[in-house]
Design an enzyme around this catalytic site. Structure first.
Site, mmCIF file in Angstrom:
data_model
loop_
_atom_site.group_PDB
_atom_site.id
_atom_site.type_symbol
_atom_site.label_atom_id
_atom_site.label_comp_id
_atom_site.label_asym_id
_atom_site.label_seq_id
_atom_site.Cartn_x
_atom_site.Cartn_y
_atom_site.Cartn_z
ATOM 1 N N LYS A 40 0.610 -1.217 -0.291
ATOM 2 C CA LYS A 40 -0.210 -0.097 0.304
ATOM 3 C C LYS A 40 1.130 1.319 0.398
ATOM 4 C CE LYS A 40 -0.341 0.430 4.971
ATOM 5 N NZ LYS A 40 -0.866 0.250 6.040
ATOM 6 N N ARG B 219 -9.325 0.450 15.169
ATOM 7 C CA ARG B 219 -9.632 0.887 14.282
ATOM 8 C C ARG B 219 -10.193 0.479 12.919
ATOM 9 N NH1 ARG B 219 -3.191 1.721 10.570
ATOM 10 N NH2 ARG B 219 -3.942 -0.930 10.708
ATOM 11 N N TYR C 167 13.414 31.694 4.744
ATOM 12 C CA TYR C 167 12.219 32.383 5.058
ATOM 13 C C TYR C 167 12.301 32.667 6.296
ATOM 14 C CZ TYR C 167 10.488 31.332 0.549
ATOM 15 O OH TYR C 167 9.286 31.331 -1.136
ATOM 16 N N MET D 203 9.305 25.102 -0.036
ATOM 17 C CA MET D 203 9.011 23.972 -1.354
ATOM 18 C C MET D 203 9.617 23.150 -1.869
ATOM 19 S SD MET D 203 5.585 24.330 -3.526
ATOM 20 C CE MET D 203 4.894 25.355 -2.806
#
Length: 368
Positions: free
Chosen positions: A38, A135, A263, A312
């Protein structure tokens, strides 16, 4: 180090084979093995991993959602595929591609029976029971309901019953894990006595295979272990990381005292520093929580901490004292610097960093 030219995720199939054989050696020869692929095979390459597992003779593959199974079928995978979290909206695709659903709740069982009515005979399904993870899963007191729903119905056949250990890697939770195993055995006995036939059973994950081999039943499941991580040092030393994330130095800067980097001026130099900018950022899976000195990468065998905020598309690292140049290779994680070590420095786990590596990072398959 060689020249890779761009950010790449190397996927080593020889390491995958090693891990599979190691885990297989911990179970009985007749016990089936399910490989969990998965989340794009834990962030690597789902089709390449599934093909290799099929070649190695795995008995089952497992995905989380139907669309993952469809991609495998479209890629030519023939092996039985268990869908762990199917959605009613995808039942048509699921059946069309011969995928086997985990049925985990009364509502899902009713929905699937209604959908498949008159469309199939003895379609393979798997029943998921909750024994403590809380779950997904039926409860033990749902057994009579399940049997009543399946009575005189020929459209489906229960091929397996399974559950999931909540803390199989934690020795402090051994008593809890053993209670889960005992609860699962009780559920299976109750179900088999009423169902009229005996599905095979599976409960163990990677850590369960190592710590609770007496509960291997007829099949075991492994996800993270196949990719080189066992959640325990004693296991990790016997496994080989499959994925290696590498990048390159795009530019080098000489930073003077009191200058800032990135930043929000999150890093401010207290002296003369040398920094390197790398083409890798939070859009590639390196979250902002890895920045500001928490985590380092490896350049020429030396540690280069990530400084300032992760951007990013880029990160900046401190390479002061490292003899490097633009174009040099950078190791983010791999065999000599595991994803678990990288992740733990930022108080997270290997699963998160592995599955976060975005599709825009080039995958390179190797076998060595």
């Amino acid at each position: 180090m060689g020249k890779i030219g761009e950010t790449t995720l190397e996927i080593n199939l020889a390491a995958l084979e090693h891990n599979f054989k190691y885990l297989k050696s911990k179970i009985d020869p007749e016990t089936k093995f399910l490989a969990v692929v998965k989340a794009f095979a834990y962030g690597s390459d789902m089709l390449a991993i599934a093909q290799e597992m099929e070649n190695l003779g795995v008995d089952y593959l497992a995905v989380a959602y139907t669309k993952e199974g469809v991609l495998l079928r479209e890629g030519g995978i023939k092996c039985p595929i268990l869908v762990l979290h199917p959605q009613p909206a995808n039942f048509e695709e699921l059946i069309q591609h011969h995928l086997e659903p985990s049925i985990y709740s009364p509502n899902l069982l009713r929905s699937f029976l209604q959908f498949i009515e008159g469309k199939h005979s003895a379609y393979s399904v798997h029943l998921k029971f909750n024994t403590g993870l809380n779950r997904l899963g039926f409860w033990e007191n749902d057994v009579d309901f399940i049997v009543e729903q399946l009575k005189d119905r020929t459209e489906i056949k229960v091929v397996s019953v399974f559950s999931h250990l909540a803390a199989s890697e934690d020795p402090k939770e051994k008593e809890f894990s053993q209670r889960q195993i005992q609860s699962f055995q009780k559920i299976c006995e109750h179900l088999n006595g009423k169902l009229g036939y005996t599905p095979f059973r599976h409960m163990l994950n990677t850590s369960g295979i190592i710590n609770y081999p007496e509960a291997q039943f007829e099949m075991v499941r492994s996800g993270i272990g196949l990719y080189g991580y066992g959640n325990e040092d004693k296991v990790d030393k016997n496994l080989k990381p499959v994925a290696s994330l590498k990048t390159v130095i795009s530019q080098i800067h000489r930073i003077e005292p009191n200058e800032s980097v990135g930043y929000n001026r999150a890093f401010k130099s207290e002296g003369f520093r040398t920094t390197a900018t790398l083409p890798l950022g939070h859009a590639d899976g390196i979250g902002r929580h890895y920045g500001n000195g928490k985590v380092h990468v490896m350049i020429k065998g030396k540690k280069a901490p990530i400084i300032g905020n992760v951007c990013m598309d880029m990160i900046m690292v401190d390479v002061s004292g490292i003899d490097c140049k633009e174009g040099d290779e950078v190791l983010v994680f791999g065999p000599n610097r595991s994803a678990e070590a990288f992740a733990s420095s930022a108080q997270t786990i290997s699963y998160e960093i592995l599955t976060a590596i975005s599709p825009r990072v080039k995958r390179v398959i190797i076998n060595s």
